[in-house]
Scaffold this motif. Sequence first.
Motif, short mmCIF file in Angstrom:
data_model
loop_
_atom_site.label_atom_id
_atom_site.label_comp_id
_atom_site.label_asym_id
_atom_site.label_seq_id
_atom_site.Cartn_x
_atom_site.Cartn_y
_atom_site.Cartn_z
N ALA A 8 0.90 -1.25 0.03
CA ALA A 8 -0.05 -0.05 0.05
C ALA A 8 0.94 1.15 -0.14
O ALA A 8 0.64 2.06 -0.57
CB ALA A 8 -0.96 -0.09 1.22
N VAL A 11 2.01 1.56 -3.69
CA VAL A 11 1.23 2.32 -4.47
C VAL A 11 0.96 3.75 -4.11
O VAL A 11 0.68 4.55 -5.02
CB VAL A 11 -0.21 1.55 -4.03
CG1 VAL A 11 -1.40 2.34 -4.98
CG2 VAL A 11 -0.10 0.10 -4.46
N CYS A 12 1.08 4.19 -3.00
CA CYS A 12 0.98 5.48 -2.28
C CYS A 12 1.91 6.46 -3.13
O CYS A 12 1.70 7.51 -3.68
CB CYS A 12 0.67 5.65 -0.89
SG CYS A 12 0.61 7.32 -0.16
N SER A 41 -4.95 4.55 -0.77
CA SER A 41 -3.57 3.57 -0.20
C SER A 41 -2.97 4.02 1.06
O SER A 41 -2.55 3.05 1.87
CB SER A 41 -2.59 3.80 -1.40
OG SER A 41 -2.13 4.99 -1.70
N SER A 45 -2.70 1.60 4.22
CA SER A 45 -1.15 1.12 4.95
C SER A 45 -1.53 1.20 6.38
O SER A 45 -0.90 0.40 7.11
CB SER A 45 -0.11 1.93 4.36
OG SER A 45 -0.43 3.25 4.39
#
Length: 69
Positions: A8, A11-12, A41, A45
């Motif tokens: 995550a 992706v962020c 995202s 997380s």
Amino acid sequence: MPRLALYAIAVCVLAVAAAVISFVQGSWLLGIVWVLLVGLSSNMSWYYVRRQRVVNAQAAQAAQAAQGV
């Protein structure tokens, strides 16, 4: 750190880069979509990190209770 939290975060970071590129190129709508994905995202997380902390705390409590018996 849990594996899903690391994914995550990755992706962020990538979504932040994509949002910056979109805004620089003048595509405001696409940039806003990327910013929304950044928010999603980052929340994911944090969720996985907090969930792992709770699981670890419960395991420690159970181990401590088992030793006390």
